[in-house]
Enzyme design. Structure first.
Site, PDB file in Angstrom:
ATOM      1  N   THR A   1      71.543-102.154 -48.497  1.00 28.44           N
ATOM      2  CA  THR A   1      72.483-101.057 -48.804  1.00 28.44           C
ATOM      3  C   THR A   1      73.095-101.250 -50.194  1.00 28.44           C
ATOM      4  O   THR A   1      74.291-101.069 -50.397  1.00 28.44           O
ATOM      5  CB  THR A   1      73.572-100.911 -47.721  1.00 28.44           C
TER       6      THR A   1
ATOM      7  N   LYS B   1      60.137 -99.815 -50.202  1.00 30.87           N
ATOM      8  CA  LYS B   1      60.526 -99.693 -48.793  1.00 30.87           C
ATOM      9  C   LYS B   1      60.254 -98.250 -48.380  1.00 30.87           C
ATOM     10  O   LYS B   1      60.533 -97.320 -49.153  1.00 30.87           O
ATOM     11  CB  LYS B   1      62.017-100.035 -48.674  1.00 30.87           C
TER      12      LYS B   1
ATOM     13  N   GLU C   1      68.120-109.699 -44.689  1.00 30.09           N
ATOM     14  CA  GLU C   1      68.733-108.695 -45.567  1.00 30.09           C
ATOM     15  C   GLU C   1      70.108-108.398 -44.995  1.00 30.09           C
ATOM     16  O   GLU C   1      70.234-107.769 -43.943  1.00 30.09           O
ATOM     17  CB  GLU C   1      67.871-107.427 -45.577  1.00 30.09           C
TER      18      GLU C   1
ATOM     19  N   ARG D   1      77.130-102.856 -45.849  1.00 27.22           N
ATOM     20  CA  ARG D   1      77.804-101.774 -45.116  1.00 27.22           C
ATOM     21  C   ARG D   1      79.137-102.216 -44.536  1.00 27.22           C
ATOM     22  O   ARG D   1      79.935-101.388 -44.123  1.00 27.22           O
ATOM     23  CB  ARG D   1      76.918-101.300 -43.953  1.00 27.22           C
TER      24      ARG D   1
END
Ligand code: 3PG
Length: 209
Positions: A68, A128, A41, A45
């Site tokens: 993100t 999640k 993943e 960011r």
């Protein structure tokens, strides 16, 4: 089985990557794969995130996702870059709808029963659980999983080599995610041998080698 659950069925460990230079992506992917981890993943960011996704998307036997993902724009840019799964810190119905419509795996973050219920109503079978450590870890997942039968929880935040296997003992936990095997500093310093060895140790610890 949803596309998300299919992805996680083969990937019980999802590394969360913060990358500062997209040129590091191929070596990072090779190190993870050599250690037995076949997904990543890559968070949005940093400004290098999308380019890093593009650099390794489409590699056989390796799934690249975006983390993100905070807006539909993020989602679309990540999908265009080749991301095949999307992870968010929270639950955004717009992002979930886009993922379901396009058949892209999606893991929105939830922290409460209300958010879990919303995720179920949107049609998700997996969420999640973030930030897992601060929210109470496995006992909290067990409590939330009791009424939401069949729902999968992927803890993220505070997962480590020492507790990953324990999380995975619970039937409601199909996978765990975290940054410990490929930290930002390890990537910045190009310590790819160390990333390979931490990845292998993590896979060994969860018995998925
Ligand atoms: C994050 O917020 O970066 C992820 O949840 C990973 O958290 P971690 O760095 O505690 O593994």
């Amino acid at each position: 089985m949803s596309v998300t659950r299919s992805l996680l069925a083969g990937n019980p460990l999802v590394p969360v990557i913060v990358i500062d230079d997209a040129a590091h992506a191929p070596e990072l992917m090779a190190a993870l794969a050599a250690g037995g981890i076949h997904c990543a993943e890559i968070t949005l960011r940093t400004s290098a995130g999308l380019a890093a996704i593009s650099a390794i998307a489409g590699t056989p036997n390796f799934s690249v996702g975006a983390g993100t993902v905070l807006s539909l724009d993020d989602f679309n840019r990540a999908a265009d870059a080749g991301a095949t799964f999307m992870v968010s810190p929270g639950l955004d119905p717009v992002i979930v709808a886009a993922a379901l419509e396009r058949g892209i795996a999606v893991l929105p973050g939830v922290a409460t029963g209300t958010e879990v219920q919303h995720a179920v109503r949107l049609g998700l079978d997996t969420v999640k659980f973030f930030p897992a450590g601060q929210l109470g870890g496995l006992p909290m997942i067990a409590a939330l999983a009791a009424p939401f039968i069949g729902l999968g929880f992927v803890p993220s935040g505070g997962v480590s080599a020492s507790n990953a296997a324990e999380y995975l003992t619970h039937d409601a936990v199909p996978a765990v995610s975290g940054s410990w095997m490929a930290t930002r500093a390890l990537i910045q310093n190009r310590q790819f041998d160390e990333i390979e060895s931490l990845s292998r140790a993590a896979i060994d610890a969860v018995g998925a080698a």
